[in-house]
Design an enzyme around this catalytic site. Structure first.
Site, PDB file in Angstrom:
ATOM      1  N   TRP A   8      95.737 -10.500 117.389  1.00  0.00           N
ATOM      2  CA  TRP A   8      95.243 -11.269 116.254  1.00  0.00           C
ATOM      3  C   TRP A   8      94.669 -12.608 116.716  1.00  0.00           C
ATOM      4  O   TRP A   8      93.601 -13.019 116.274  1.00  0.00           O
ATOM      5  CB  TRP A   8      96.363 -11.501 115.239  1.00  0.00           C
ATOM      6  N   ASP A  14      95.160  -5.820 111.522  1.00  0.00           N
ATOM      7  CA  ASP A  14      96.556  -6.230 111.452  1.00  0.00           C
ATOM      8  C   ASP A  14      96.764  -7.477 110.602  1.00  0.00           C
ATOM      9  O   ASP A  14      97.905  -7.896 110.384  1.00  0.00           O
ATOM     10  CB  ASP A  14      97.104  -6.480 112.865  1.00  0.00           C
ATOM     11  N   ASP A  15      95.678  -8.061 110.129  1.00  0.00           N
ATOM     12  CA  ASP A  15      95.775  -9.266 109.309  1.00  0.00           C
ATOM     13  C   ASP A  15      96.141  -8.882 107.879  1.00  0.00           C
ATOM     14  O   ASP A  15      95.415  -8.145 107.211  1.00  0.00           O
ATOM     15  CB  ASP A  15      94.443 -10.019 109.331  1.00  0.00           C
ATOM     16  N   LEU A  16      97.265  -9.402 107.392  1.00  0.00           N
ATOM     17  CA  LEU A  16      97.741  -9.041 106.057  1.00  0.00           C
ATOM     18  C   LEU A  16      96.743  -9.444 104.979  1.00  0.00           C
ATOM     19  O   LEU A  16      96.522  -8.704 104.009  1.00  0.00           O
ATOM     20  CB  LEU A  16      99.097  -9.710 105.797  1.00  0.00           C
ATOM     21  N   TRP A  70      89.374 -11.932 102.809  1.00  0.00           N
ATOM     22  CA  TRP A  70      90.263 -13.093 102.679  1.00  0.00           C
ATOM     23  C   TRP A  70      90.005 -13.830 101.374  1.00  0.00           C
ATOM     24  O   TRP A  70      90.934 -14.220 100.667  1.00  0.00           O
ATOM     25  CB  TRP A  70      90.045 -14.056 103.850  1.00  0.00           C
TER      26      TRP A  70
END
Length: 231
Positions: free
Chosen positions: A154, A173-175, A215
């Site tokens: 990340w 993998d970024d929530l 995001w």
């Protein structure tokens, strides 16, 4: 509003705000591929380049290591003391020339000190090349970076996106990216990292742009959310 009209409206907004051609072209391209993303792009508006780290690529990675698992104010204070300890320039040479005792006194843990030592050594011996004009592929750069102690995938992906400004990074993998994608496309349950990987294939070579709109979708599309500062 039909997709061609939506694209034209987005294009006018990008032009009026003076967006760089590469980001403008990328945003228009991905918006044209999917009506859900087109609506999100229209609602969020154009993206802008985040300022690069004033200490350069090496300094950006030092900052990333120092800030890991720390609250912002504490990390900022430690980072400032590290900068003061190494002198005027934050470079692999200046880190190597600063004693363990001085860096520990600045607030670095033993693990983070070891990470900075390893990063400095790998840059100096050429294992890791930190140039913004590197011709190495994203996968090659990430592989080299994650070989450094304390740098995970990340961290490497964020470095590529915001310091090198690579346009095709897909941080599954970024929530926040997973949540934003799930909200925008109304997926319940939310997608997993494994599921998100192939979903990004249709947006190559501009997946970084899609990730940033994902995001922005989190605060925008949640109940009562309007803040799009995460973009």
């Amino acid at each position: 509003m039909r997709l061609p009209q939506r694209r034209a409206r987005c294009r006018r907004r990008f032009t009026l705000l003076g967006l760089t051609p590469s980001l403008q072209a990328a945003a228009e391209d991905v918006a044209a591929r999917d009506p859900v993303l087109a609506r999100l792009v229209e609602r969020v508006g154009p993206l802008s380049q985040r300022p690069r780290d004033p200490d350069g690529p090496f300094g950006a990675l030092v900052r990333a290591i120092v800030f890991q698992q720390l609250a912002g104010s504490a990390a900022t204070a430690i980072h400032g003391r590290v900068r003061a300890a190494v002198g005027e320039s934050l470079t692999p040479e200046s880190i190597s020339a600063t004693s363990d005792a001085e860096l520990r006194a600045a607030g670095l843990s033993a693990n983070k000190l070891a990470s900075l030592r390893d990063l400095s050594a790998k840059v100096l011996d050429g294992t890791v090349t930190l140039t913004r004009t590197s011709r190495r592929s994203d996968d090659e750069l990430i592989a080299a970076l994650v070989a450094v102690r304390g740098i995970g995938r990340w961290t490497a992906e964020m470095y590529l996106m915001f310091q090198l400004r690579r346009l095709d990074v897909w941080p599954i993998d970024d929530l926040g990216v997973r949540q934003g994608y799930s909200l925008a496309w109304q997926l319940d349950p939310p997608v997993t990292a494994k599921q998100l990987g192939p979903l990004g294939e249709r947006f190559r070579p501009y997946r970084s742009i899609v990730a940033r709109y994902c995001w922005a979708a989190v605060p925008l599309l949640r109940a009562g959310g309007t803040d799009v500062a995460l973009r």
